[in-house]
Design an enzyme around this catalytic site. Structure first.
Site, PDB file in Angstrom:
ATOM      1  N   ARG A 176      36.221 -41.629 -87.923  1.00 49.62           N
ATOM      2  CA  ARG A 176      35.133 -42.547 -87.562  1.00 49.62           C
ATOM      3  C   ARG A 176      33.838 -41.832 -87.211  1.00 49.62           C
ATOM      4  O   ARG A 176      32.750 -42.345 -87.457  1.00 49.62           O
ATOM      5  CB  ARG A 176      35.588 -43.457 -86.413  1.00 49.62           C
ATOM      6  N   CYS A 209      49.609 -45.432 -92.084  1.00 55.48           N
ATOM      7  CA  CYS A 209      48.679 -46.579 -92.130  1.00 55.48           C
ATOM      8  C   CYS A 209      49.269 -47.807 -91.425  1.00 55.48           C
ATOM      9  O   CYS A 209      50.368 -48.251 -91.766  1.00 55.48           O
ATOM     10  CB  CYS A 209      48.367 -46.918 -93.584  1.00 55.48           C
ATOM     11  N   PRO A 259      41.149 -38.770 -94.320  1.00 52.73           N
ATOM     12  CA  PRO A 259      41.155 -39.845 -95.322  1.00 52.73           C
ATOM     13  C   PRO A 259      40.566 -41.115 -94.727  1.00 52.73           C
ATOM     14  O   PRO A 259      40.904 -41.495 -93.603  1.00 52.73           O
ATOM     15  CB  PRO A 259      42.649 -40.022 -95.621  1.00 52.73           C
TER      16      PRO A 259
HETATM   17  C1  LIG Z   1      37.772 -47.170 -91.988  1.00 56.04           C
HETATM   18  C2  LIG Z   1      38.992 -46.305 -91.867  1.00 56.04           C
HETATM   19  C3  LIG Z   1      39.771 -46.065 -92.989  1.00 56.04           C
HETATM   20  C4  LIG Z   1      40.908 -45.238 -92.896  1.00 56.04           C
HETATM   21  N1  LIG Z   1      41.625 -44.992 -94.013  1.00 56.04           N
HETATM   22  C5  LIG Z   1      42.688 -44.135 -93.961  1.00 56.04           C
HETATM   23  C6  LIG Z   1      43.420 -43.804 -95.144  1.00 56.04           C
HETATM   24  O1  LIG Z   1      43.118 -44.264 -96.253  1.00 56.04           O
HETATM   25  N2  LIG Z   1      44.471 -42.937 -94.995  1.00 56.04           N
HETATM   26  C7  LIG Z   1      44.831 -42.398 -93.790  1.00 56.04           C
HETATM   27  O2  LIG Z   1      45.766 -41.609 -93.705  1.00 56.04           O
HETATM   28  N3  LIG Z   1      44.137 -42.699 -92.662  1.00 56.04           N
HETATM   29  C8  LIG Z   1      43.082 -43.538 -92.733  1.00 56.04           C
HETATM   30  N4  LIG Z   1      42.372 -43.808 -91.591  1.00 56.04           N
HETATM   31  C9  LIG Z   1      42.756 -43.157 -90.325  1.00 56.04           C
HETATM   32  C10 LIG Z   1      41.905 -41.907 -90.098  1.00 56.04           C
HETATM   33  O3  LIG Z   1      42.104 -40.942 -91.111  1.00 56.04           O
HETATM   34  C11 LIG Z   1      42.177 -41.275 -88.713  1.00 56.04           C
HETATM   35  O4  LIG Z   1      43.508 -40.812 -88.658  1.00 56.04           O
HETATM   36  C12 LIG Z   1      41.946 -42.254 -87.556  1.00 56.04           C
HETATM   37  O5  LIG Z   1      40.777 -43.018 -87.768  1.00 56.04           O
HETATM   38  C13 LIG Z   1      41.792 -41.500 -86.214  1.00 56.04           C
HETATM   39  O6  LIG Z   1      40.725 -40.594 -86.281  1.00 56.04           O
HETATM   40  P1  LIG Z   1      39.265 -40.871 -85.617  1.00 56.04           P
HETATM   41  O7  LIG Z   1      39.490 -41.183 -84.181  1.00 56.04           O
HETATM   42  O8  LIG Z   1      38.518 -39.577 -85.889  1.00 56.04           O
HETATM   43  O9  LIG Z   1      38.680 -42.065 -86.323  1.00 56.04           O
HETATM   44  C14 LIG Z   1      41.259 -44.654 -91.659  1.00 56.04           C
HETATM   45  C15 LIG Z   1      40.474 -44.906 -90.533  1.00 56.04           C
HETATM   46  C16 LIG Z   1      39.357 -45.711 -90.626  1.00 56.04           C
HETATM   47  C17 LIG Z   1      38.525 -45.956 -89.393  1.00 56.04           C
END
Ligand SMILES: Cc1cc2nc3c(=O)[nH]c(=O)nc-3n(C[C@H](O)[C@H](O)[C@H](O)COP(=O)(O)O)c2cc1C
Length: 330
Positions: A236, A108, A24
Protein backbone atom coordinates in the site's frame (compact mmCIF):
# COMPACT_ATOMS: atom_id res chain seq x y z
CA UNK A 1 18.81 2.41 11.45
CA UNK A 2 21.61 -0.07 11.52
CA UNK A 3 22.73 0.15 7.88
CA UNK A 4 24.43 -3.22 8.08
CA UNK A 5 20.92 -4.72 8.20
CA UNK A 6 20.61 -3.66 4.55
CA UNK A 7 22.23 -6.58 2.83
CA UNK A 8 21.54 -8.00 -0.61
CA UNK A 9 19.43 -11.14 -0.45
CA UNK A 10 18.80 -14.17 -2.63
CA UNK A 11 15.84 -15.77 -4.34
CA UNK A 12 17.50 -19.08 -5.20
CA UNK A 13 20.34 -18.27 -7.56
CA UNK A 14 19.19 -14.69 -8.14
CA UNK A 15 20.91 -12.04 -6.04
CA UNK A 16 18.83 -8.93 -5.30
CA UNK A 17 21.00 -5.98 -4.38
CA UNK A 18 18.58 -4.12 -2.10
CA UNK A 19 16.17 -5.66 0.43
CA UNK A 20 13.04 -3.56 -0.18
CA UNK A 21 10.86 -4.89 -2.99
CA UNK A 22 7.53 -4.31 -4.72
CA UNK A 23 4.81 -6.63 -3.37
CA UNK A 24 2.19 -8.21 -5.62
CA UNK A 25 -0.71 -5.80 -6.04
CA UNK A 26 -3.86 -6.79 -7.94
CA UNK A 27 -4.79 -4.01 -10.33
CA UNK A 28 -1.52 -2.15 -9.76
CA UNK A 29 1.72 -4.12 -10.10
CA UNK A 30 1.45 -4.40 -13.88
CA UNK A 31 4.28 -3.90 -16.35
CA UNK A 32 3.99 -0.09 -16.61
CA UNK A 33 3.98 0.41 -12.84
CA UNK A 34 6.79 -2.11 -12.29
CA UNK A 35 8.87 -0.23 -14.85
CA UNK A 36 8.35 3.06 -13.03
CA UNK A 37 9.09 1.52 -9.63
CA UNK A 38 12.26 -0.11 -10.93
CA UNK A 39 13.53 3.10 -12.41
CA UNK A 40 12.97 4.69 -9.02
CA UNK A 41 14.89 2.02 -7.17
CA UNK A 42 12.78 -1.16 -6.82
CA UNK A 43 15.19 -4.07 -7.26
CA UNK A 44 12.60 -6.86 -7.56
CA UNK A 45 8.90 -6.89 -8.39
CA UNK A 46 6.03 -9.38 -8.42
CA UNK A 47 3.02 -9.32 -10.73
CA UNK A 48 -0.48 -9.37 -9.38
CA UNK A 49 -1.96 -12.83 -8.81
CA UNK A 50 -2.96 -14.58 -12.01
CA UNK A 51 -5.50 -17.39 -12.04
CA UNK A 52 -3.74 -20.60 -13.10
CA UNK A 53 -6.25 -21.66 -15.71
CA UNK A 54 -6.45 -18.22 -17.29
CA UNK A 55 -2.78 -17.59 -18.03
CA UNK A 56 -3.01 -19.37 -21.38
CA UNK A 57 -5.95 -17.28 -22.59
CA UNK A 58 -4.94 -15.02 -25.46
CA UNK A 59 -7.28 -12.09 -24.73
CA UNK A 60 -5.76 -8.61 -24.71
CA UNK A 61 -6.55 -8.25 -20.99
CA UNK A 62 -4.88 -11.53 -20.11
CA UNK A 63 -1.88 -10.79 -22.34
CA UNK A 64 -1.47 -7.48 -20.51
CA UNK A 65 -1.44 -9.26 -17.14
CA UNK A 66 1.25 -11.63 -18.28
CA UNK A 67 3.35 -8.97 -20.04
CA UNK A 68 6.99 -8.54 -19.08
CA UNK A 69 9.95 -7.04 -20.93
CA UNK A 70 13.73 -6.74 -21.04
CA UNK A 71 13.76 -3.90 -18.52
CA UNK A 72 11.52 -5.83 -16.08
CA UNK A 73 13.93 -8.24 -14.36
CA UNK A 74 14.18 -9.95 -12.01
CA UNK A 75 10.43 -10.41 -11.91
CA UNK A 76 8.18 -12.97 -10.24
CA UNK A 77 4.92 -14.06 -11.83
CA UNK A 78 2.37 -14.89 -9.15
CA UNK A 79 -0.14 -17.72 -9.58
CA UNK A 80 -3.30 -18.52 -7.66
CA UNK A 81 -5.17 -21.82 -7.91
CA UNK A 82 -5.69 -25.08 -6.06
CA UNK A 83 -5.00 -27.90 -8.51
CA UNK A 84 -1.34 -29.01 -8.53
CA UNK A 85 -1.42 -30.08 -12.20
CA UNK A 86 -3.07 -26.87 -13.42
CA UNK A 87 -0.72 -24.74 -11.32
CA UNK A 88 2.27 -26.65 -12.73
CA UNK A 89 1.08 -26.10 -16.31
CA UNK A 90 0.53 -22.39 -15.68
CA UNK A 91 3.98 -22.11 -14.08
CA UNK A 92 5.57 -23.64 -17.20
CA UNK A 93 3.82 -21.05 -19.29
CA UNK A 94 5.07 -18.20 -17.10
CA UNK A 95 8.59 -19.60 -17.30
CA UNK A 96 8.32 -19.70 -21.10
CA UNK A 97 7.18 -16.08 -21.05
CA UNK A 98 10.39 -15.10 -19.28
CA UNK A 99 9.39 -14.77 -15.62
CA UNK A 100 12.48 -15.35 -13.49
CA UNK A 101 10.60 -16.63 -10.43
CA UNK A 102 7.22 -18.30 -9.91
CA UNK A 103 5.42 -17.14 -6.76
CA UNK A 104 2.45 -19.11 -5.37
CA UNK A 105 -0.34 -17.26 -3.63
CA UNK A 106 -1.57 -18.98 -0.45
CA UNK A 107 -2.54 -15.69 1.15
CA UNK A 108 -5.31 -13.85 -0.71
CA UNK A 109 -8.29 -13.26 1.62
CA UNK A 110 -10.89 -11.92 -0.84
CA UNK A 111 -14.27 -13.61 -0.76
CA UNK A 112 -14.12 -14.93 -4.32
CA UNK A 113 -10.80 -16.69 -3.69
CA UNK A 114 -12.10 -18.12 -0.42
CA UNK A 115 -15.32 -19.40 -2.00
CA UNK A 116 -13.33 -21.08 -4.76
CA UNK A 117 -10.86 -22.55 -2.23
CA UNK A 118 -7.81 -20.72 -3.49
CA UNK A 119 -5.30 -18.23 -2.09
CA UNK A 120 -5.70 -17.74 1.66
CA UNK A 121 -8.06 -20.70 1.84
CA UNK A 122 -5.00 -22.92 1.46
CA UNK A 123 -3.72 -21.71 4.85
CA UNK A 124 -6.41 -24.10 6.14
CA UNK A 125 -5.13 -26.91 3.88
CA UNK A 126 -1.35 -26.70 4.25
CA UNK A 127 -0.71 -30.20 2.91
CA UNK A 128 -2.45 -29.34 -0.37
CA UNK A 129 -0.42 -26.13 -0.57
CA UNK A 130 2.75 -28.19 -0.17
CA UNK A 131 1.57 -30.58 -2.89
CA UNK A 132 0.99 -27.63 -5.23
CA UNK A 133 4.44 -26.27 -4.42
CA UNK A 134 6.07 -29.62 -5.16
CA UNK A 135 4.24 -29.93 -8.51
CA UNK A 136 5.35 -26.44 -9.54
CA UNK A 137 8.96 -26.96 -8.42
CA UNK A 138 9.10 -30.12 -10.51
CA UNK A 139 7.56 -28.36 -13.52
CA UNK A 140 9.92 -25.40 -13.89
CA UNK A 141 13.66 -24.82 -14.07
CA UNK A 142 13.63 -21.64 -12.01
CA UNK A 143 13.09 -20.55 -8.42
CA UNK A 144 9.66 -21.06 -6.87
CA UNK A 145 8.53 -18.98 -3.90
CA UNK A 146 5.38 -18.90 -1.78
CA UNK A 147 3.28 -16.14 -0.24
CA UNK A 148 1.48 -17.02 2.99
CA UNK A 149 -0.20 -15.45 5.98
CA UNK A 150 0.44 -16.04 9.67
CA UNK A 151 -2.64 -18.18 10.17
CA UNK A 152 -6.06 -18.86 8.68
CA UNK A 153 -8.59 -17.91 11.40
CA UNK A 154 -7.79 -15.45 14.17
CA UNK A 155 -8.01 -18.11 16.86
CA UNK A 156 -5.97 -20.73 14.97
CA UNK A 157 -2.54 -21.67 16.23
CA UNK A 158 0.43 -20.99 13.97
CA UNK A 159 0.78 -24.70 13.27
CA UNK A 160 -0.44 -24.51 9.68
CA UNK A 161 2.10 -21.82 8.91
CA UNK A 162 4.91 -24.10 10.02
CA UNK A 163 3.52 -27.16 8.23
CA UNK A 164 3.19 -25.14 5.04
CA UNK A 165 6.51 -23.32 5.26
CA UNK A 166 8.57 -26.37 6.25
CA UNK A 167 6.78 -28.56 3.70
CA UNK A 168 7.27 -26.03 0.88
CA UNK A 169 10.93 -25.68 1.77
CA UNK A 170 11.42 -29.43 1.65
CA UNK A 171 9.53 -29.50 -1.66
CA UNK A 172 12.12 -27.12 -3.08
CA UNK A 173 10.63 -23.62 -2.74
CA UNK A 174 13.46 -21.13 -2.16
CA UNK A 175 11.72 -18.31 -0.30
CA UNK A 176 8.56 -17.32 1.54
CA UNK A 177 6.83 -13.98 1.79
CA UNK A 178 4.91 -13.75 5.05
CA UNK A 179 2.02 -11.32 5.42
CA UNK A 180 1.88 -11.10 9.19
CA UNK A 181 -1.89 -11.18 9.58
CA UNK A 182 -4.47 -13.97 9.61
CA UNK A 183 -6.49 -14.56 6.44
CA UNK A 184 -9.63 -13.67 8.40
CA UNK A 185 -8.11 -10.31 9.33
CA UNK A 186 -7.76 -9.31 5.68
CA UNK A 187 -6.07 -5.90 6.09
CA UNK A 188 -7.44 -5.00 9.52
CA UNK A 189 -5.44 -4.51 12.69
CA UNK A 190 -1.72 -4.20 12.98
CA UNK A 191 0.64 -6.63 11.23
CA UNK A 192 2.38 -8.84 13.80
CA UNK A 193 6.05 -8.07 13.31
CA UNK A 194 6.92 -10.24 16.33
CA UNK A 195 5.66 -13.13 14.28
CA UNK A 196 7.94 -12.11 11.39
CA UNK A 197 10.82 -12.24 13.84
CA UNK A 198 9.83 -15.74 14.98
CA UNK A 199 9.28 -16.87 11.39
CA UNK A 200 12.76 -15.73 10.38
CA UNK A 201 14.31 -17.30 13.48
CA UNK A 202 12.56 -20.60 12.73
CA UNK A 203 13.49 -20.53 9.04
CA UNK A 204 16.95 -19.09 9.53
CA UNK A 205 18.63 -20.63 6.49
CA UNK A 206 15.76 -19.76 4.16
CA UNK A 207 14.89 -16.45 2.49
CA UNK A 208 12.04 -14.83 4.43
CA UNK A 209 10.42 -11.66 3.08
CA UNK A 210 8.22 -9.71 5.47
CA UNK A 211 4.96 -8.07 4.44
CA UNK A 212 2.58 -5.85 6.36
CA UNK A 213 2.47 -2.19 7.33
CA UNK A 214 5.52 -0.84 5.51
CA UNK A 215 3.44 2.22 4.75
CA UNK A 216 6.26 4.80 4.91
CA UNK A 217 9.87 4.43 3.77
CA UNK A 218 11.09 4.39 7.38
CA UNK A 219 8.71 1.49 8.16
CA UNK A 220 10.52 -0.74 5.66
CA UNK A 221 13.82 -0.06 7.41
CA UNK A 222 12.22 -0.60 10.80
CA UNK A 223 10.82 -3.95 9.70
CA UNK A 224 14.24 -5.12 8.52
CA UNK A 225 15.89 -3.99 11.72
CA UNK A 226 13.27 -5.23 14.19
CA UNK A 227 12.47 -8.60 12.64
CA UNK A 228 15.63 -9.75 10.87
CA UNK A 229 13.72 -10.74 7.71
CA UNK A 230 15.84 -10.82 4.56
CA UNK A 231 13.70 -8.28 2.72
CA UNK A 232 10.60 -6.13 3.16
CA UNK A 233 7.83 -6.22 0.55
CA UNK A 234 5.92 -2.97 0.19
CA UNK A 235 2.35 -2.81 -1.08
CA UNK A 236 0.00 0.00 0.00
CA UNK A 237 2.86 2.40 0.68
CA UNK A 238 3.82 2.34 -3.00
CA UNK A 239 0.32 3.04 -4.33
CA UNK A 240 0.62 6.52 -5.81
CA UNK A 241 4.22 6.80 -4.65
CA UNK A 242 6.62 4.91 -6.92
CA UNK A 243 9.34 7.16 -5.45
CA UNK A 244 9.06 5.05 -2.26
CA UNK A 245 12.12 2.96 -3.18
CA UNK A 246 14.27 5.98 -3.85
CA UNK A 247 13.09 7.44 -0.54
CA UNK A 248 14.16 4.29 1.34
CA UNK A 249 17.56 4.43 -0.34
CA UNK A 250 17.86 8.13 0.64
CA UNK A 251 17.18 7.27 4.27
CA UNK A 252 19.85 4.59 4.28
CA UNK A 253 22.34 7.15 3.02
CA UNK A 254 21.39 9.56 5.80
CA UNK A 255 19.52 11.90 3.44
CA UNK A 256 16.01 13.31 3.58
CA UNK A 257 13.59 11.22 1.50
CA UNK A 258 13.30 12.64 -2.02
CA UNK A 259 10.09 14.63 -2.65
CA UNK A 260 9.20 14.84 -6.35
CA UNK A 261 8.06 18.25 -7.58
CA UNK A 262 4.62 18.62 -9.16
CA UNK A 263 6.41 18.98 -12.51
CA UNK A 264 8.07 15.63 -12.01
CA UNK A 265 4.82 14.03 -10.86
CA UNK A 266 3.15 15.34 -14.02
CA UNK A 267 5.84 13.90 -16.25
CA UNK A 268 5.72 10.51 -14.58
CA UNK A 269 1.92 10.38 -14.83
CA UNK A 270 2.06 11.29 -18.53
CA UNK A 271 4.55 8.54 -19.15
CA UNK A 272 2.50 6.08 -17.10
CA UNK A 273 -0.62 6.92 -19.07
CA UNK A 274 1.23 6.49 -22.33
CA UNK A 275 2.51 3.03 -21.32
CA UNK A 276 -1.00 1.99 -20.24
CA UNK A 277 -2.46 3.14 -23.58
CA UNK A 278 0.03 0.89 -25.37
CA UNK A 279 -0.54 -2.14 -23.14
CA UNK A 280 -4.31 -2.00 -22.68
CA UNK A 281 -6.90 -1.17 -25.28
CA UNK A 282 -7.11 2.63 -25.69
CA UNK A 283 -10.78 2.32 -24.78
CA UNK A 284 -10.04 0.65 -21.43
CA UNK A 285 -6.83 2.44 -20.45
CA UNK A 286 -8.37 5.72 -19.20
CA UNK A 287 -10.73 3.99 -16.75
CA UNK A 288 -7.86 1.75 -15.67
CA UNK A 289 -5.61 4.76 -15.08
CA UNK A 290 -8.30 6.56 -13.08
CA UNK A 291 -7.52 4.49 -9.97
CA UNK A 292 -3.81 5.27 -10.32
CA UNK A 293 -4.66 8.98 -10.63
CA UNK A 294 -6.67 8.73 -7.41
CA UNK A 295 -3.61 7.24 -5.68
CA UNK A 296 -1.23 9.80 -7.22
CA UNK A 297 -3.47 12.60 -5.89
CA UNK A 298 -2.19 11.82 -2.35
CA UNK A 299 1.13 13.45 -3.18
CA UNK A 300 -0.47 16.70 -4.32
CA UNK A 301 -0.84 19.56 -1.80
CA UNK A 302 -4.61 19.59 -2.55
CA UNK A 303 -5.28 15.85 -2.42
CA UNK A 304 -9.08 15.95 -2.11
CA UNK A 305 -9.53 18.27 -5.05
CA UNK A 306 -7.19 16.33 -7.32
CA UNK A 307 -8.78 13.06 -6.28
CA UNK A 308 -12.20 14.36 -7.37
CA UNK A 309 -10.71 15.53 -10.67
CA UNK A 310 -9.24 12.08 -11.37
CA UNK A 311 -12.50 10.36 -10.41
CA UNK A 312 -14.09 11.97 -13.49
CA UNK A 313 -11.48 10.69 -15.99
CA UNK A 314 -13.12 8.80 -18.87
CA UNK A 315 -10.85 9.45 -21.87
CA UNK A 316 -7.27 10.53 -22.62
CA UNK A 317 -8.35 14.17 -22.93
CA UNK A 318 -9.77 14.10 -19.37
CA UNK A 319 -6.45 12.77 -18.02
CA UNK A 320 -4.53 15.49 -19.86
CA UNK A 321 -6.96 18.12 -18.58
CA UNK A 322 -6.40 17.17 -14.92
CA UNK A 323 -2.64 17.34 -15.42
CA UNK A 324 -2.82 20.68 -17.26
CA UNK A 325 -5.04 22.18 -14.60
CA UNK A 326 -3.26 21.02 -11.45
CA UNK A 327 0.31 20.05 -12.34
CA UNK A 328 2.71 22.68 -13.80
CA UNK A 329 4.71 22.08 -16.98
CA UNK A 330 8.49 22.24 -17.02
C1 LIG B 1 -4.80 -3.35 -3.69
C2 LIG B 1 -4.07 -4.56 -3.19
C3 LIG B 1 -3.89 -5.65 -4.04
C4 LIG B 1 -3.18 -6.78 -3.59
N1 LIG B 1 -3.00 -7.81 -4.45
C5 LIG B 1 -2.25 -8.89 -4.06
C6 LIG B 1 -1.98 -9.95 -4.97
O1 LIG B 1 -2.39 -9.94 -6.14
N2 LIG B 1 -1.23 -10.99 -4.50
C7 LIG B 1 -0.74 -11.04 -3.22
O2 LIG B 1 -0.05 -11.98 -2.84
N3 LIG B 1 -0.99 -10.03 -2.35
C8 LIG B 1 -1.71 -8.97 -2.75
N4 LIG B 1 -1.93 -7.94 -1.87
C9 LIG B 1 -1.34 -8.00 -0.52
C10 LIG B 1 -0.01 -7.24 -0.49
O3 LIG B 1 0.94 -7.81 -1.36
C11 LIG B 1 0.57 -7.17 0.94
O4 LIG B 1 0.90 -8.46 1.39
C12 LIG B 1 -0.39 -6.52 1.95
O5 LIG B 1 -1.03 -5.40 1.38
C13 LIG B 1 0.35 -6.06 3.22
O6 LIG B 1 1.36 -5.15 2.89
P1 LIG B 1 1.22 -3.54 3.10
O7 LIG B 1 0.87 -3.32 4.53
O8 LIG B 1 2.59 -3.03 2.69
O9 LIG B 1 0.11 -3.07 2.21
C14 LIG B 1 -2.66 -6.82 -2.28
C15 LIG B 1 -2.84 -5.73 -1.43
C16 LIG B 1 -3.53 -4.61 -1.87
C17 LIG B 1 -3.71 -3.44 -0.94
Amino acid sequence: MNISALKPFRIGDIEIDFPVVLAPLAGYSDLPYRRLCRRLGAPYCTTEMMLDRCVAIQSRQQMALIATDEDDHPVAGQLIGNDPAVMAEAARLLADKGFDVIDLNFACPVNKAMRRKRGGFLMSKPHLAVEITRAVVEAVDRPVTIKVRQRFADDDSEENFWILAEGARQAGAVAVTVHARSVAQKYQGVADWDFLKRAKAGLADWTVIGSGDCLRPQDALAMLEQTGVDAAAVARGVLGNPWFFRQVRDLTEGNQPYQPSLIEQRELMLEHFDMAMKLYSPRKAPAFMRKFGIKYSRMHPQPKRIRMAFVGVKCPEDWQKVLDEYYPKR
